[in-house]
Write a protein that holds these residues in place. Structure first.
Motif, mmCIF file in Angstrom:
data_model
loop_
_atom_site.group_PDB
_atom_site.id
_atom_site.type_symbol
_atom_site.label_atom_id
_atom_site.label_comp_id
_atom_site.label_asym_id
_atom_site.label_seq_id
_atom_site.Cartn_x
_atom_site.Cartn_y
_atom_site.Cartn_z
ATOM 1 N N GLY A 146 -3.287 24.170 -15.053
ATOM 2 C CA GLY A 146 -4.657 23.689 -15.136
ATOM 3 C C GLY A 146 -4.825 22.417 -15.932
ATOM 4 O O GLY A 146 -5.893 22.148 -16.457
ATOM 5 N N LYS A 147 -3.767 21.609 -16.036
ATOM 6 C CA LYS A 147 -3.844 20.382 -16.826
ATOM 7 C C LYS A 147 -4.018 19.154 -15.948
ATOM 8 O O LYS A 147 -3.536 18.081 -16.278
ATOM 9 C CB LYS A 147 -2.581 20.239 -17.677
ATOM 10 N N GLY A 148 -4.672 19.288 -14.835
ATOM 11 C CA GLY A 148 -4.917 18.132 -13.973
ATOM 12 C C GLY A 148 -3.957 18.054 -12.815
ATOM 13 O O GLY A 148 -3.491 19.063 -12.306
ATOM 14 N N SER A 149 -3.637 16.828 -12.414
ATOM 15 C CA SER A 149 -2.764 16.635 -11.257
ATOM 16 C C SER A 149 -1.791 15.496 -11.535
ATOM 17 O O SER A 149 -2.004 14.682 -12.421
ATOM 18 C CB SER A 149 -3.598 16.338 -10.014
ATOM 19 N N LYS A 150 -0.741 15.443 -10.734
ATOM 20 C CA LYS A 150 0.292 14.423 -10.861
ATOM 21 C C LYS A 150 0.656 13.911 -9.477
ATOM 22 O O LYS A 150 0.613 14.642 -8.504
ATOM 23 C CB LYS A 150 1.555 14.998 -11.510
ATOM 24 N N GLU A 151 1.042 12.640 -9.430
ATOM 25 C CA GLU A 151 1.535 12.065 -8.192
ATOM 26 C C GLU A 151 3.022 12.360 -8.087
ATOM 27 O O GLU A 151 3.731 12.341 -9.090
ATOM 28 C CB GLU A 151 1.320 10.545 -8.147
ATOM 29 N N SER A 205 1.330 0.475 -10.096
ATOM 30 C CA SER A 205 0.170 0.404 -9.211
ATOM 31 C C SER A 205 -0.968 -0.372 -9.863
ATOM 32 O O SER A 205 -1.250 -0.209 -11.046
ATOM 33 C CB SER A 205 -0.318 1.809 -8.857
ATOM 34 N N SER A 206 -1.624 -1.219 -9.065
ATOM 35 C CA SER A 206 -2.789 -1.962 -9.555
ATOM 36 C C SER A 206 -4.058 -1.141 -9.440
ATOM 37 O O SER A 206 -4.903 -1.148 -10.324
ATOM 38 C CB SER A 206 -2.967 -3.248 -8.744
ATOM 39 N N ILE A 207 -4.181 -0.433 -8.332
ATOM 40 C CA ILE A 207 -5.357 0.394 -8.083
ATOM 41 C C ILE A 207 -4.857 1.737 -7.571
ATOM 42 O O ILE A 207 -4.003 1.787 -6.711
ATOM 43 C CB ILE A 207 -6.280 -0.224 -7.008
ATOM 44 N N ILE A 208 -5.400 2.808 -8.113
ATOM 45 C CA ILE A 208 -5.061 4.146 -7.629
ATOM 46 C C ILE A 208 -6.356 4.774 -7.139
ATOM 47 O O ILE A 208 -7.328 4.888 -7.896
ATOM 48 C CB ILE A 208 -4.427 5.010 -8.727
ATOM 49 N N LEU A 209 -6.373 5.152 -5.900
ATOM 50 C CA LEU A 209 -7.536 5.791 -5.290
ATOM 51 C C LEU A 209 -7.094 7.170 -4.833
ATOM 52 O O LEU A 209 -6.202 7.290 -4.008
ATOM 53 C CB LEU A 209 -8.036 4.966 -4.099
ATOM 54 N N GLN A 210 -7.685 8.204 -5.405
ATOM 55 C CA GLN A 210 -7.323 9.552 -5.019
ATOM 56 C C GLN A 210 -8.402 10.130 -4.112
ATOM 57 O O GLN A 210 -9.572 10.143 -4.473
ATOM 58 C CB GLN A 210 -7.155 10.464 -6.241
ATOM 59 N N LEU A 254 0.871 -1.175 0.000
ATOM 60 C CA LEU A 254 0.000 0.000 0.000
ATOM 61 C C LEU A 254 0.905 1.221 0.000
ATOM 62 O O LEU A 254 1.670 1.433 0.943
ATOM 63 C CB LEU A 254 -0.911 0.013 1.232
ATOM 64 N N LEU A 255 0.853 1.990 -1.087
ATOM 65 C CA LEU A 255 1.661 3.196 -1.216
ATOM 66 C C LEU A 255 0.793 4.414 -0.932
ATOM 67 O O LEU A 255 -0.264 4.574 -1.541
ATOM 68 C CB LEU A 255 2.235 3.313 -2.632
ATOM 69 N N ILE A 256 1.250 5.246 -0.037
ATOM 70 C CA ILE A 256 0.579 6.517 0.231
ATOM 71 C C ILE A 256 1.442 7.581 -0.432
ATOM 72 O O ILE A 256 2.652 7.616 -0.240
ATOM 73 C CB ILE A 256 0.463 6.799 1.746
ATOM 74 N N ASN A 257 0.829 8.454 -1.209
ATOM 75 C CA ASN A 257 1.584 9.428 -1.970
ATOM 76 C C ASN A 257 0.842 10.755 -1.974
ATOM 77 O O ASN A 257 -0.351 10.816 -1.693
ATOM 78 C CB ASN A 257 1.789 8.919 -3.403
#
Length: 166
Positions: free
Chosen positions: A142-147, A157-162, A131-134
């Motif tokens: 304004g082009k979105g977001s990045k980790e 990552s298998s699942i990314i939950l923001q 489980l990675l917390i980032n």
């Protein structure tokens, strides 16, 4: 993350917490989540490659003691873990860009190798979950977001939950 750690403990998993920020509260985990902080393996290395080496040592030792041991690694947080080149003297000498992302890529590959090494191949079951917390930052144009931490973290990552807090 604490809820995942508690549920993993309830299922007999070894929980490894890599906490470079040293923000984990054992009292909160024990009191509010009814976890067992005494049965956590805590790694507080702030440098990416040092931390992943410590994680590797714990995973391999646990696997050697019990080849069927289920393990949950919680890395909180990827973006707060530092590259060794962030030392001021080394940073001035280094000609490399994105050292943190490169070190995170190395760390991710080490963890994936460990996942393969401890996998129950007879039953085709994973014995190591991560489980990675980032942190996520917004693009000022304004082009979105990045980790943070580079593309390898997202790629593996298998699942990314923001989650967003306002």
């Amino acid at each position: 993350a604490m809820a995942f750690m508690k549920y993993a403990q309830d299922q007999g998993c070894l929980v490894i917490l890599w906490d470079p920020e040293k923000k984990f509260s054992a009292v909160r985990f024990d009191k509010f989540f009814k976890g067992d902080s005494k049965n956590l393996v805590a790694i507080t290395a702030k440098i990416i490659l040092e931390g992943v080496d410590q994680v590797h040592a714990v995973v391999m030792a646990a696997h050697q003691q019990n080849p069927h041991q289920k393990i949950l690694l919680v890395w909180d947080s990827v973006g707060a873990t530092l590259s060794a080149s962030e030392d001021e003297k080394q940073a001035r000498q280094s000609k490399q860009t994105a050292e943190e992302a490169k070190d995170n890529g190395r760390a991710m590959r080490r963890i994936i190798l460990d996942m393969e090494k401890v996998k129950d191949k007879e039953r085709n079951r994973e014995n190591l979950a991560v489980l990675l917390i980032n942190q996520v930052y917004s693009d000022v144009r304004g082009k979105g977001s990045k980790e943070s931490g580079g593309q390898k973290v997202e790629f593996h990552s298998s699942i990314i939950l923001q989650l967003t807090r306002k």
